[in-house]
Design an enzyme around this catalytic site. Structure first.
Site, PDB file in Angstrom:
ATOM      1  CB  SER A   1    -119.240  52.856  15.008  1.00  0.00           C
ATOM      2  OG  SER A   1    -118.658  54.095  14.746  1.00  0.00           O
TER       3      SER A   1
ATOM      4  CG  HIS B   1    -122.296  57.092  15.990  1.00  0.00           C
ATOM      5  ND1 HIS B   1    -122.142  56.670  14.686  1.00  0.00           N
ATOM      6  CD2 HIS B   1    -121.358  56.446  16.707  1.00  0.00           C
ATOM      7  CE1 HIS B   1    -121.141  55.816  14.631  1.00  0.00           C
ATOM      8  NE2 HIS B   1    -120.641  55.652  15.850  1.00  0.00           N
TER       9      HIS B   1
HETATM   10  C1  GTR Z   1    -115.090  57.498  15.971  1.00  0.00           C
HETATM   11  C2  GTR Z   1    -114.394  57.238  14.663  1.00  0.00           C
HETATM   12  C3  GTR Z   1    -115.357  56.614  13.702  1.00  0.00           C
HETATM   13  C4  GTR Z   1    -116.185  55.504  14.326  1.00  0.00           C
HETATM   14  C5  GTR Z   1    -116.556  55.763  15.767  1.00  0.00           C
HETATM   15  C6  GTR Z   1    -117.039  54.540  16.561  1.00  0.00           C
HETATM   16  O1  GTR Z   1    -114.275  58.112  16.899  1.00  0.00           O
HETATM   17  O2  GTR Z   1    -113.900  58.451  14.178  1.00  0.00           O
HETATM   18  O3  GTR Z   1    -114.663  56.161  12.554  1.00  0.00           O
HETATM   19  O4  GTR Z   1    -115.564  54.289  14.192  1.00  0.00           O
HETATM   20  O5  GTR Z   1    -115.514  56.277  16.486  1.00  0.00           O
HETATM   21  O6  GTR Z   1    -116.522  53.439  16.405  1.00  0.00           O
HETATM   22  O7  GTR Z   1    -117.931  54.755  17.393  1.00  0.00           O
END
Ligand code: GTR
Length: 408
Positions: free
Chosen positions: A246, A387
């Protein structure tokens, strides 16, 4: 992750606007790039500069006088791994970062390393009571044992499912990690803490609009960990991979682009500002990310809020900056916010650069089915689930590293 979709967030392919991607193989003067020399000497430096100026910001050229001191060594996992903790001090009374290194106990020689930053302290990556508990500021996440922005002992090992250290060392690799907040705590404080002030010029109190933000600082930190790893006799200096999930995957890509010592680069669901094409505006957009995380990129990047088509780059060109080194892009099918298809299409659009440089590039033209990894010099998978980075992802990264480094 915290998901903040707007009412008009695009989650439907039919709503994705039509767009033209900048061609990584046409130089700024309009000349086509037709051989490796023109890529290496002309086009690659142009693209790198465009990302510095418009997206991640310039990094300081001068390095502080860093001292690396091993503060602790021992074994874990019933003796199967060796642990080393190294303090990197960037200035006598200034910021420092701690590197945690795990090596197979029985390696009998230097090993390749997966290096990545972590979100909540080195002590979260494995339940090992000898890992120093990080005392710095953490983003509030009660579930990770963080109270009032500080780690507690309940944080220990809380993210071990993301690291799979037992499996990694069993396959003959080492793992190194640093807490991202050692370099710059992940909130917008005008760059007063972390490493930015170390580089302010006389009278400067925040980076200029074309200078680095937090992701730049994190990527810089990966390079300083690389500086150390290159001196450790138990590490194969030519086989150090950068990886990240991420926001830390955006970081591993940027580190791999800026520092060609990273011999393999992994982007795990890096999404907007990482592997996903900005022009698709699917899931998180440039505006979303700049408004929610104003400290991540350089200030100039905000000019492209709702104006992605005017960006002189798109994220396939960030991937192309890794060429011809092995590059793995991973998505997850339920991770719509990161735009899995946009990540795949960026890998596909980076493929011509990999081919120009004489590699196999990405072996497919269509997005593979869920849980069907493809591996050429570029690897890609979209796995089932949300995610995260998990054992499935690691199994592919280990196979991918074996594919490219299997001769050891
Ligand atoms: C979210 C963000 C993403 C990603 C994610 C993470 O809030 O919008 O771009 O980076 O976090 O790092 O888990």
């Amino acid at each position: 992750m915290v998901i903040m979709p707007r009412e008009n967030t695009i989650y439907d392919e039919e709503q994705v606007p039509t767009f033209d991607l900048p061609d990584p193989l046409v130089a700024e003067d309009g000349q086509p790039v037709t051989d490796a020399g023109a890529w290496t000497q002309k086009r690659r430096p142009e693209i790198l500069q465009l990302f510095k100026t418009h997206v991640f910001g310039e990094m300081p050229a001068l390095l502080p006088d860093t001292s690396f001191v091993t503060t602790e060594e021992g074994h874990a996992l019933g003796g199967r791994v060796r642990r080393r903790q190294i303090n990197a001090q960037f200035a006598p009374d200034g910021p420092s970062m701690e590197i945690l290194l795990y090596l197979p106990a029985d390696s009998g020689g230097p090993v390749p390393i997966f290096l990545g930053l972590n979100f909540f302290g080195n002590h979260t990556v494995m339940l090992d009571p000898e890992i120093h508990l990080n005392t710095g500021w953490m983003r509030a996440e009660q579930k990770n044992g963080i109270v009032d922005h500080r780690a507690t002992i309940d944080s220990r090992g809380c993210l071990s499912s993301r690291w799979c250290i037992d499996e990694i060392v069993a396959r003959g690799y080492g793992v190194a990690t640093v807490y991202s907040g050692d370099l710059d705590p992940d909130y917008d404080d005008g760059y007063q803490n972390g490493i930015h002030p170390l580089f302010f010029r006389q009278g400067q109190n925040r980076p200029a609009p074309n200078e680095w933000g937090t992701i730049g600082a994190w990527a810089w930190g990966l390079s300083r960990a690389m500086d150390y790893l290159q001196t450790d006799a138990d590490v194969d200096p030519d086989r150090i991979a950068a990886f990240g999930l991420s926001r830390l995957g955006k970081t591993s890509l940027w580190a791999g682009a800026c520092d060609e010592r990273f011999a393999l680069v992994i982007s795990n669901e890096s999404g907007c500002g990482g592997a996903a094409l900005s022009r698709r505006r699917f899931g998180e957009t440039v505006k979303d990310i700049n408004e929610t995380f104003p400290h991540w990129f350089c200030d100039i990047f905000r000019r492209y809020n709702d104006a992605e088509d005017t960006l002189p780059v798109d994220q396939h060109m960030l991937l192309a900056l890794c060429a011809p080194r092995p590059l793995y892009v991973a998505s997850a099918v339920d991770d719509h916010w990161s735009d899995p298809r946009g990540e795949f299409l960026a890998a596909l659009a980076a493929d011509p650069v990999y081919r120009l440089l004489g590699t196999s590039g990405l072996p497919v033209e269509q997005m593979p089915a869920v849980d069907q990894p493809v591996m050429g010099r570029i690897g890609y998978h979209i796995r089932s689930g949300y995610h995260d980075i998990n054992a499935y992802d690691w199994a592919q990264y280990l196979d991918f590293a074996d594919l490219h480094w299997g001769d050891r």
